[in-house]
Design a protein around this motif. Structure first.
Motif, PDB file in Angstrom:
ATOM      1  N   THR A   6       1.098  -1.418   0.162  1.00 10.73           N
ATOM      2  CA  THR A   6       0.240   0.427  -0.098  1.00 10.73           C
ATOM      3  C   THR A   6       0.932   1.235   0.061  1.00 10.73           C
ATOM      4  OG1 THR A   6      -0.380   0.472   2.075  1.00 10.73           O
ATOM      5  CG2 THR A   6      -1.968  -1.549   1.254  1.00 10.73           C
ATOM      6  N   ILE A   7      -0.074   2.307   0.001  1.00  9.98           N
ATOM      7  CA  ILE A   7       1.051   3.756  -0.040  1.00  9.98           C
ATOM      8  C   ILE A   7       1.642   4.163   1.127  1.00  9.98           C
ATOM      9  CG2 ILE A   7       0.594   6.152  -0.743  1.00  9.98           C
ATOM     10  CD1 ILE A   7      -0.981   5.589  -2.902  1.00  9.98           C
ATOM     11  N   ASP A   8       0.902   3.909   1.901  1.00  9.44           N
ATOM     12  CA  ASP A   8       1.353   3.909   3.270  1.00  9.44           C
ATOM     13  C   ASP A   8       2.190   2.811   3.902  1.00  9.44           C
ATOM     14  OD1 ASP A   8       0.442   4.736   5.896  1.00  9.44           O
ATOM     15  OD2 ASP A   8       0.094   2.996   6.659  1.00  9.44           O
ATOM     16  N   ARG A  65       5.580   4.566   2.062  1.00  8.16           N
ATOM     17  CA  ARG A  65       5.884   5.795   2.588  1.00  8.16           C
ATOM     18  C   ARG A  65       6.694   5.853   4.111  1.00  8.16           C
ATOM     19  NH1 ARG A  65      -0.495   8.058   3.285  1.00  8.16           N
ATOM     20  NH2 ARG A  65      -0.518   9.260   1.110  1.00  8.16           N
ATOM     21  N   VAL A 115       4.758  11.356  -0.733  1.00 12.28           N
ATOM     22  CA  VAL A 115       3.760  10.628  -1.661  1.00 12.28           C
ATOM     23  C   VAL A 115       2.366  10.502  -1.346  1.00 12.28           C
ATOM     24  CG1 VAL A 115       3.393   8.010  -2.294  1.00 12.28           C
ATOM     25  CG2 VAL A 115       5.028   8.684  -1.372  1.00 12.28           C
ATOM     26  N   GLY A 161      -1.946  10.534  -2.945  1.00 16.97           N
ATOM     27  CA  GLY A 161      -2.852   9.301  -2.794  1.00 16.97           C
ATOM     28  C   GLY A 161      -3.525   8.882  -1.345  1.00 16.97           C
ATOM     29  N   ARG A 186      -4.148   2.584  -1.099  1.00 18.37           N
ATOM     30  CA  ARG A 186      -4.236   2.069  -2.435  1.00 18.37           C
ATOM     31  C   ARG A 186      -2.715   0.807  -2.746  1.00 18.37           C
ATOM     32  NH1 ARG A 186      -1.459   5.681  -7.667  1.00 18.37           N
ATOM     33  NH2 ARG A 186      -0.839   4.380  -8.928  1.00 18.37           N
ATOM     34  N   LEU A 218      -0.081  -1.123  -4.528  1.00 19.12           N
ATOM     35  CA  LEU A 218       0.679  -0.455  -5.711  1.00 19.12           C
ATOM     36  C   LEU A 218       1.281  -1.554  -7.145  1.00 19.12           C
ATOM     37  CD1 LEU A 218       2.927   1.240  -4.642  1.00 19.12           C
ATOM     38  CD2 LEU A 218       1.019   2.340  -5.353  1.00 19.12           C
ATOM     39  N   LEU A 222       3.280   6.828  -9.321  1.00 17.35           N
ATOM     40  CA  LEU A 222       2.535   7.887  -8.200  1.00 17.35           C
ATOM     41  C   LEU A 222       3.543   9.486  -8.263  1.00 17.35           C
ATOM     42  CD1 LEU A 222       4.579   5.377  -4.909  1.00 17.35           C
ATOM     43  CD2 LEU A 222       2.601   6.463  -5.611  1.00 17.35           C
ATOM     44  N   ASP A 278      -2.902  14.287  -7.098  1.00 14.62           N
ATOM     45  CA  ASP A 278      -2.023  13.103  -8.115  1.00 14.62           C
ATOM     46  C   ASP A 278      -2.128  13.871  -9.578  1.00 14.62           C
ATOM     47  OD1 ASP A 278      -1.693  11.303  -7.052  1.00 14.62           O
ATOM     48  OD2 ASP A 278      -4.340  10.577  -6.616  1.00 14.62           O
TER      49      ASP A 278
END
Length: 613
Positions: A260-262, A265, A274, A276, A280, A282, A288, A374
Motif C-alpha cells: 500500500t502507499i502507506d 511511505r 507521496v 494518493g 491504494r 501498487l 506515483l 495526483d
C-alpha cells in the motif's frame, strides 16, 4: 481629438460630478474587466489582451463614437501595433538580447563575484548599485536574468542566502529602470501617449536626476533593512530545501509492488511526500506522484526501482551515454518570462523528443500551489517555475538556449564574447544620439536593432527569444485602452471624480495621490495598462486643478514602476520567486514600506523641480 461631452460643472466654486456618457461607461467597464482578468490569473495575458482588442473593435463598429464611422473603431483598436512606442520597445528588446548573448555584461558580473568573495555586505551594496545603473540602459528583465544565476551560485558557495538578496536586487533594478525613458517599456508607453496628447517630447535623461536622488534615499533601506525583513531560506538555516514534484513509474521488479502507499511511505526518506490514498495497492507500471528535494528524489527513485521519466526516454539517454561517453548531468533550470514552455504541460511540451533530455520534476514558482495531489506533477508550466532536467551537457545547453531557460545550478551557455565590444558600441550608438536630442529614440533604437542583426550579435533565427509576444500584444491593447478611455470621455470623468477629493490638497498631495492610485493598479494588474489609463487621467486632472501636466505625467510614470509589493506586479518579481523560495508576504513586508518611501520622496522632488510650492 474628441474628449466627450462636458461631464462636470461648478456650483459655488466647487466641482460637481455629472453622469458619464454611455461610451465612457462602456470604456470603464471594459478597463475594469481587463484589470480583473490580469489579477485573477485564470487566463493568459495574451488572450486577455487580444479579447480586449476584439471587444473594442466590435463595440465601436456597432456603436461608433459620436462623429466617427464604424471603421474608425477598427483603426483605434489596432493602431497600437504600429505605434512608434511599440516599435521602440521591440527594438530595445533586440538590443538588450544582443548584450546578453554576446556576454557584453559579463565583465561586470565577474567583478561582482570578486567583490562578494571579499566582503558580503560590500558585495550586496555594489550589486545594488550595478543593478540600478545597468537597468537605466537595459530593460529590467535581462539585468535580472544576468544577476539571478550569479546570486544563487554565490549563495550555494557560502555567500549571503539568495532569499535575502534577490528581492533587494530586484528592487534596485526596478528603481534604475524608472530613471530613463528607455529603462522600461512602461516608461516608453507613458511618454509616447503623453506626447501624442500634446506634451513636449521628453529626452532619455530628462527625469533621471529626480529618480537618482530618490534612489539615494531608498538605498539604505534596500541595502540594510530589506535583508533583515526577509527569511533565511537556505538549507543551512534549517529551511526545507526546494521540493520538486515528480511522477514516478514503478518498474517490474519494484519492491513497492503489492504494498500500500502507506507502507511505502514508511520506507522512503522523511523529506519525500507521496500523494494518493493510504490503502491504494501498487502494481507494476503504476504511477506515483511525489514531492521531494533533489537528493531525496534520487534516493526515492533508487529505493522504489522506479523511473522519474518515461522508461523509453531513460533507456535512450543511457544508450547515448554508452555510445558517446558523455556524462549525464542533472541541472536546475528556471523558466524565463519569454520561454516557449509557458502554458504547456510537460507531457505536451515535446522537450524529450526535441532535445533528448528528461524533465525529472518541477518546482512551482506560483503561490498557492503547495498542496500535493495526483495531478500536480503535470500542471501547466509558468514563468518562474524550476525544472529538474537530466541529460548530456550539450543537450541541456540546447534546451536552455532553445526554450530560454535560466541555469540556476550546473551549466551556463557560453556567450559570443568576440562580439561583446560591438554590441556595447551599438547600444551606445542607439542611446547617446537620442539622449542629446539628435534623433528620436524610436529611430536610433530601430537602427541599433538592425545593426544587431547585420553584425550577427543577434541571429535572425533567435529573434523569437528577443521579442516577447506577451509584451507586444499587451502594449498594443494598452494603447487601445488608453485611446478609448480618452476619446469616450472616461478619462475626463475619472479625472473629475479624483479632482473632487483633491481640489483642496496642495500640489504635493495631488502628486502623491495620483502616484499611489497608479501604484495600486500596477501592483495588482498590468503596469502597461495602468500607464495607458493613468496618462489620460493625468492630462485631464492637470486642466481641472490648474497644475502643469508634466509633473502629473511623471507621477503616473513613477507609480507604474513602484511594483514591489506583490509577486504578480512585474515579471521579474515572478522570476525570482522560486529561486528565493519567497511567499506573497515577503513581497508585501518589504515592498509596502519601499513604496511609501518612494512616493513621499518622489512627490516632494516633483514639487521642488517644477516650482509647485
Amino acid at each position: 481629438m474628441r474628449r466627450g461631452n462636458s461631464i462636470a460643472a461648478k456650483t459655488g466654486g466647487y466641482l460637481v460630478l455629472e453622469t458619464p456618457p454611455p461610451h465612457a461607461i462602456g470604456a470603464l467597464l471594459l478597463t475594469f474587466a481587463m484589470f480583473y482578468g490580469f489579477v485573477s490569473g485564470r487566463v493568459r495575458v495574451e488572450i486577455i489582451s487580444l479579447l480586449t482588442l476584439g471587444v473594442i473593435a466590435l463595440a465601436l463598429f456597432i456603436a461608433p463614437l459620436p462623429g466617427q464611422s464604424p471603421t474608425d473603431g477598427l483603426k483605434l483598436a489596432f493602431e497600437g501595433f504600429g505605434h512608434y512606442a511599440l516599435v521602440t520597445i521591440c527594438a530595445l528588446m533586440i538590443i538588450g538580447r544582443g548584450l546578453v548573448t554576446t556576454g557584453a555584461l559579463e565583465p561586470a558580473a565577474r567583478t561582482l563575484t570578486k567583490v562578494w568573495r571579499f566582503n558580503r555586505q560590500l558585495g550586496l551594496l555594489v550589486t545594488l548599485l550595478l543593478a540600478m545603473f545597468m537597468s537605466m540602459m537595459v530593460n529590467d528583465t535581462p539585468v535580472v536574468v544576468l544577476l539571478l544565476p550569479i546570486l544563487v551560485s554565490l549563495a550555494a558557495r557560502g555567500g549571503m542566502p539568495a532569499s535575502k538578496t534577490l528581492i533587494p536586487v530586484n528592487s534596485a533594478v526596478l528603481i534604475g529602470g524608472m530613471a530613463t525613458t528607455i529603462g522600461t517599456s512602461t516608461n516608453l508607453l507613458v511618454v509616447g501617449i503623453a506626447t501624442d496628447m500634446g506634451m513636449r517630447p521628453m529626452g532619455v535623461f530628462d527625469f533621471t536626476p529626480i529618480v537618482l536622488i530618490a534612489a539615494l534615499v531608498a538605498l539604505p533601506f534596500i541595502w540594510l533593512v530589506m535583508p533583515r525583513l526577509l527569511p533565511d531560506n537556505s538549507p543551512a538555516s534549517g529551511h526545507q530545501p526546494r521540493c520538486f514534484r515528480a511522477t514516478l513509474r514503478l518498474g517490474e521488479r519494484s519492491m513497492a509492488i503489492g504494498k500500500t502507499i502507506d507502507a511505502v511511505r514508511r520506507l522512503l526518506p522523511d523529506e519525500t511526500t507521496v500523494a494518493g490514498p493510504a490503502d491504494r495497492i501498487l502494481t507494476a507500471g503504476a504511477r506515483l506522484t511525489i514531492s521531494a528535494p533533489h537528493e531525496a528524489l534520487e534516493e526515492t527513485v533508487r529505493l522504489l526501482g522506479a523511473h522519474a521519466a518515461p522508461p523509453w526516454l531513460m533507456e535512450r539517454l543511457n544508450a547515448d551515454y554508452a555510445r558517446t561517453g558523455d556524462d549525464l548531468s542533472v541541472v536546475e533550470l528556471a523558466i524565463a518570462s519569454d520561454s516557449g514552455l509557458i502554458g504547456k504541460r510537460i507531457t505536451e511540451s515535446g522537450v524529450a523528443e526535441t532535445y533528448n533530455v528528461a524533465i525529472l520534476g518541477t518546482h512551482s514558482g506560483r503561490p498557492g500551489l503547495d498542496s500535493l495531489n495526483d495531478t500536480d506533477a503535470d500542471t501547466s508550466l509558468s514563468e518562474g517555475d524550476i525544472l529538474l532536467v537530466a541529460g548530456a551537457l550539450a543537450n541541456v545547453q540546447k534546451l536552455a538556449r532553445g526554450e530560454n531557460l535560466l541555469v540556476l545550478e550546473g551549466l551556463r551557455e557560453m556567450p559570443r564574447t568576440m562580439k561583446a565590444p560591438l554590441a556595447l558600441a551599438i547600444m551606445a550608438g542607439a542611446v547617446i544620439p537620442a539622449s542629446i536630442g539628435l534623433v528620436p529614440i524610436a529611430i536610433s533604437s530601430l537602427g541599433g536593432a538592425i545593426l544587431m542583426f547585420a553584425t550577427g550579435c543577434v541571429k535572425f533565427d533567435r529573434v523569437g527569444r528577443a521579442l516577447s509576444a506577451k509584451v507586444i500584444v499587451l502594449i498594443a491593447a494598452s494603447i487601445a485602452i488608453g485611446r478609448i478611455v480618452l476619446d469616450s470621455g472616461a478619462a475626463e470623468w475619472l479625472s473629475q471624480l479624483i479632482a473632487l477629493g483633491l481640489q483642496f490638497l496642495p500640489a504635493a498631495g495631488v502628486l502623491a495621490t495620483i502616484m499611489l492610485f497608479v501604484t495600486l493598479l500596477t501592483n495588482f494588474a498590468s503596469n502597461a495598462t495602468a500607464a495607458a489609463v493613468g496618462t489620460p487621467i493625468a492630462f485631464n486632472l492637470a486642466e481641472q486643478l490648474g497644475i502643469p501636466v508634466e509633473p502629473l505625467v511623471l507621477a503616473v510614470l513613477f507609480g507604474c514602476n513602484l511594483c514591489y509589493a506583490t509577486p504578480v506586479a512585474y515579471q521579474t518579481n515572478m522570476l525570482i520567486m522560486s529561486a528565493g523560495e519567497y511567499k506573497f508576504g515577503d513581497y508585501t513586508r518589504t515592498g509596502v514600506p519601499l513604496v511609501g518611501l518612494m512616493i513621499v520622496t518622489l512627490s516632494a522632488l516633483l514639487v521642488f523641480r517644477y516650482g509647485l510650492h
